[in-house]
Write a protein that holds these residues in place. Sequence first.
Motif, mmCIF file in Angstrom:
data_model
loop_
_atom_site.group_PDB
_atom_site.id
_atom_site.type_symbol
_atom_site.label_atom_id
_atom_site.label_comp_id
_atom_site.label_asym_id
_atom_site.label_seq_id
_atom_site.Cartn_x
_atom_site.Cartn_y
_atom_site.Cartn_z
ATOM 1 N N ILE A 1 -10.080 -13.298 2.926
ATOM 2 C CA ILE A 1 -9.490 -12.781 4.156
ATOM 3 C C ILE A 1 -9.992 -11.359 4.390
ATOM 4 O O ILE A 1 -10.026 -10.542 3.470
ATOM 5 N N VAL A 2 -10.412 -11.101 5.617
ATOM 6 C CA VAL A 2 -10.826 -9.769 6.044
ATOM 7 C C VAL A 2 -9.796 -9.269 7.036
ATOM 8 O O VAL A 2 -9.576 -9.893 8.085
ATOM 9 N N LEU A 3 -9.150 -8.167 6.705
ATOM 10 C CA LEU A 3 -8.198 -7.527 7.608
ATOM 11 C C LEU A 3 -8.883 -6.277 8.149
ATOM 12 O O LEU A 3 -9.051 -5.288 7.438
ATOM 13 N N ALA A 4 -9.323 -6.344 9.396
ATOM 14 C CA ALA A 4 -10.181 -5.317 9.973
ATOM 15 C C ALA A 4 -9.404 -4.489 10.983
ATOM 16 O O ALA A 4 -9.168 -4.930 12.118
ATOM 17 N N PHE A 5 -9.008 -3.297 10.577
ATOM 18 C CA PHE A 5 -8.341 -2.355 11.471
ATOM 19 C C PHE A 5 -9.416 -1.666 12.317
ATOM 20 O O PHE A 5 -10.238 -0.919 11.802
ATOM 21 N N ARG B 1 2.246 -11.204 3.324
ATOM 22 C CA ARG B 1 2.324 -12.328 2.386
ATOM 23 C C ARG B 1 0.987 -13.078 2.314
ATOM 24 O O ARG B 1 0.612 -13.577 1.252
ATOM 25 N N ARG B 2 0.263 -13.138 3.447
ATOM 26 C CA ARG B 2 -1.041 -13.811 3.446
ATOM 27 C C ARG B 2 -2.063 -13.077 2.595
ATOM 28 O O ARG B 2 -2.979 -13.686 2.037
ATOM 29 N N LEU B 3 -1.931 -11.754 2.489
ATOM 30 C CA LEU B 3 -2.897 -10.963 1.731
ATOM 31 C C LEU B 3 -2.744 -11.161 0.223
ATOM 32 O O LEU B 3 -3.720 -11.051 -0.528
ATOM 33 N N HIS B 4 -1.543 -11.441 -0.201
ATOM 34 C CA HIS B 4 -1.268 -11.544 -1.639
ATOM 35 C C HIS B 4 -2.015 -12.728 -2.259
ATOM 36 O O HIS B 4 -2.025 -13.832 -1.724
ATOM 37 N N GLY B 5 -2.630 -12.490 -3.412
ATOM 38 C CA GLY B 5 -3.273 -13.553 -4.170
ATOM 39 C C GLY B 5 -4.605 -14.000 -3.624
ATOM 40 O O GLY B 5 -5.182 -14.976 -4.104
ATOM 41 N N LYS B 6 -5.133 -13.314 -2.617
ATOM 42 C CA LYS B 6 -6.415 -13.652 -2.002
ATOM 43 C C LYS B 6 -7.473 -12.599 -2.356
ATOM 44 O O LYS B 6 -7.151 -11.464 -2.691
ATOM 45 N N ARG B 7 -8.737 -13.022 -2.282
ATOM 46 C CA ARG B 7 -9.810 -12.019 -2.331
ATOM 47 C C ARG B 7 -9.828 -11.352 -0.961
ATOM 48 O O ARG B 7 -10.445 -11.825 -0.013
ATOM 49 N N ALA B 8 -9.087 -10.266 -0.869
ATOM 50 C CA ALA B 8 -8.826 -9.614 0.410
ATOM 51 C C ALA B 8 -9.673 -8.354 0.564
ATOM 52 O O ALA B 8 -9.827 -7.570 -0.376
ATOM 53 N N LEU B 9 -10.211 -8.177 1.752
ATOM 54 C CA LEU B 9 -10.998 -6.985 2.088
ATOM 55 C C LEU B 9 -10.317 -6.254 3.233
ATOM 56 O O LEU B 9 -10.099 -6.823 4.305
ATOM 57 N N ILE B 10 -9.969 -4.995 2.987
ATOM 58 C CA ILE B 10 -9.386 -4.137 4.017
ATOM 59 C C ILE B 10 -10.496 -3.294 4.605
ATOM 60 O O ILE B 10 -11.191 -2.570 3.886
ATOM 61 N N VAL B 11 -10.685 -3.394 5.903
ATOM 62 C CA VAL B 11 -11.702 -2.616 6.612
ATOM 63 C C VAL B 11 -10.999 -1.664 7.577
ATOM 64 O O VAL B 11 -10.089 -2.068 8.300
ATOM 65 N N VAL B 12 -11.418 -0.411 7.551
ATOM 66 C CA VAL B 12 -10.927 0.584 8.507
ATOM 67 C C VAL B 12 -12.133 1.143 9.251
ATOM 68 O O VAL B 12 -13.052 1.687 8.630
ATOM 69 N N ALA B 13 -12.165 0.978 10.551
ATOM 70 C CA ALA B 13 -13.300 1.402 11.359
ATOM 71 C C ALA B 13 -13.330 2.919 11.505
ATOM 72 O O ALA B 13 -12.300 3.590 11.452
ATOM 73 N N HIS B 14 -14.548 3.434 11.702
ATOM 74 C CA HIS B 14 -14.695 4.861 12.015
ATOM 75 C C HIS B 14 -13.785 5.271 13.168
ATOM 76 O O HIS B 14 -13.268 6.390 13.206
ATOM 77 N N SER B 15 -13.606 4.387 14.137
ATOM 78 C CA SER B 15 -12.896 4.744 15.360
ATOM 79 C C SER B 15 -11.489 5.252 15.093
ATOM 80 O O SER B 15 -10.991 6.125 15.813
ATOM 81 N N LEU B 16 -10.828 4.724 14.049
ATOM 82 C CA LEU B 16 -9.435 5.102 13.814
ATOM 83 C C LEU B 16 -9.298 6.557 13.400
ATOM 84 O O LEU B 16 -8.261 7.183 13.644
ATOM 85 N N GLN B 17 -10.330 7.110 12.728
ATOM 86 C CA GLN B 17 -10.201 8.504 12.308
ATOM 87 C C GLN B 17 -10.762 9.473 13.352
ATOM 88 O O GLN B 17 -10.707 10.685 13.154
#
Length: 782
Positions: free
Chosen positions: A188-192, A318-334
């Motif tokens: 799962i990729v969670l891309a902010f 809950r979906r993030l737990h137990g998964k090979r999870a990648l958190i992405v934060v874009a340049h735009s947010l900073q």
Amino acid sequence: MTDKAANTRGAEAEYRPHTSHWGVFDARWQDGTLEVRPYAGDPDPNGIIDNFPAALRHQARIAQPMVRRGWLERGPGPDDRRGRDEFVPMSWDAVLDLLGGELRRVRDTHGPGAVFGGSYGWASAGRFHHAQSQVHRFLNMAMGGYVRSVNSYSSGASSVLVPHILGNYEELTKNNVSWEQIAEHTDIVLAFGGMALKNSMVAGGSVSQHVERGCMARAKARGCDFVLVGPLRSDLPEEAGAEWISNIPGTDTALMLALMHTLVTEGLHDRVYLDRFTAGWPVFERYLLGEADGQPKTAAWAAPITGVPAEEIVALARRLHGKRALIVVAHSLQRAEHGEQPVWAGAALAAALGQIGLPGGGYGYALGAIAYYGRRANAVPLPTLAQGRNRVTDFIPVARIADMLLNPGGPYRYNGQTRAYPDIKLVYWAGGNPFHHHQDLNRLRHAFAQVDTLVVHELAWTATARHADIVLPCTMTLEREDIGANSHDPLMVAMHKLAEPFGEARDDYDIFAGLAERLGAGEVFTEGRTSRQWLEHLYERTRTALAEKGLPAPDFNTFWQLGRLELPQAPDDGGEQRRFRNDPEGQPLPTPSGKIEIFSETIASYAEPDCPGHATWLAPQHVPTPEAPLFVVANQPATRLHSQLDFGGHSAGAKRRGREVASLHPDDAAARGIADGDIIRIFNERGACLAAARVTEDVRPGVIQLPTGAWYDPVDPEEEKPLCVHGNPNVLTRDVGTSGLAQGCTGQLTVAEVELFTGNLPPVRAFEPPVPARAEAEPAGN
């Protein structure tokens, strides 16, 4: 478009290699017209190469040296006529003599610390004709140095924060989680803020293979889920098949905190990982649970802040737990108020999941922001032009240029220090267009009015060139030879000359060589080499490294004839974060604790009220009001790199009625009587601009999206806050820093109102050259 002198070598139909920041390509002249085609080995070529043919001989090009009449007649000094004055054409010898004298005056009277060397590094993909390297080398060798800028508009907040909490910034962004790993391992990729392909289509230097779309498609086909958090649906491509969580702009930190609160209270966080690999989690956890401030960061707390329902936040955690999870934060947010916070919170979320350092898991900060992030590094060094030694130690954060010019000697905070702005008399700009990437352009106009002299090298009449005192026409990349490459792309390209220089344009190198000679530093600057000799000299570094590895290492002439050379690449080993995970004691991170700092004692000791010692929800002060009820997202454009070649065919073809296109939700359009294709006026207390409306449900209600890069085109420059008729959003944005820690730019978000434009539509004149003065003026004192 024709070019009488373009056919410099070979038959008319012969394609020759070249490259750009947005892709490798071949070009040829056919029936008097330049034709470009993308590199055959690129799986997803970038259409921006189609800007070249129309741009090469466009009327916006600068044909000869120009000097502003007011500066020529009255001499150096502050002048609010910059940007409104006429220009006088001069010969090269005359203008170089004039400029050489001014440089000598400033150096000898005020010292090199009164010179600001402005450049943003995107002017050419070439390793030698790289404007930033050329201007810095010249100022170091001929002037004794200059006041420099640090960091970038893209990553001003994160590049200061990351070394405190995660280690080496370059390692985190370039040698961490790769696209190959995502395709093979990520669940799962969670891309902010997303991973928009328009951003990863470009890179500093060259890019031969655009792999992002294909890797996302492979990951999706394998079963990876992509979740996009942001106000724009287009920030992930269709191939990702992303679930879209549309949050209120600027609220990502609150959402991340709520996700972590759910993980902690439900026992879904990785306590073992946090204990071994992080520092300060207990302090942060007290804040997260509300023990420190009385407010637990629950999903119910975050829901009204973010606009995301509480049950959706809990389900996502809950979906993030137990998964090979990648958190992405874009340049735009900073690039927003308190921009350090989402970067820090994203790292804390990835740590709470215990994923940092795993293949395809953890924290992919800025992944997708640029083409060399998420790729293997080259295993040999690239040709690099030495810039010499800068004897001036003073600097400013790059986005604080207007503050510096308006407040010489004034104090500011930066990375734990209280510093003073230098007193700048001369600004030398080669490569870059601050009237694109800076904020609050009306304020910037006043700032540039304060200096004695503004010198600009440019190939076209940008707004920066129009505000200059001395304008020196430089060649476009197609008009010179160079070597194109970047550190994370396997192809080095012989950039063949494809056209003769426009008018009297010269290479930056030749301009600086002439000035260095006048300042008594000619031999030091050139080392006795022509441009071609420099290319041969710089190439040798790479050739020697290849030979030492026993790999094909052709001599320069052979490389030039071949046109391209494959470079070996390093293993995709996860870099610093992987080494730390595998051996935390033997391979500690270069942070004060050697660990990931969830709480930073160093940052806490700085006592910055707008950047505490751990990731914190700091409510923004700049929010919609009845007068300015809409968020404006001023993001990167899709049809050009920043503002480059805005007059090219690909960029111009995407405009409507000659204006930049602004996207808004049907509800917001209907409430204002706006239909798709209408010309609208976007305005706030800082300024106003016109744009063409695109009505779409791919934008969150309450948001209008207007990309940057349309050349600033004030309808009446004599006004205090003239209307930009072309659609430059930086007439609207605020010129304030992200915090006292980093002082990054906050140009991604602002607020404004929108209305249907009903008056007589002013023409766009951004690409028309200024009318030159009819007769040459005499320099002051003559």
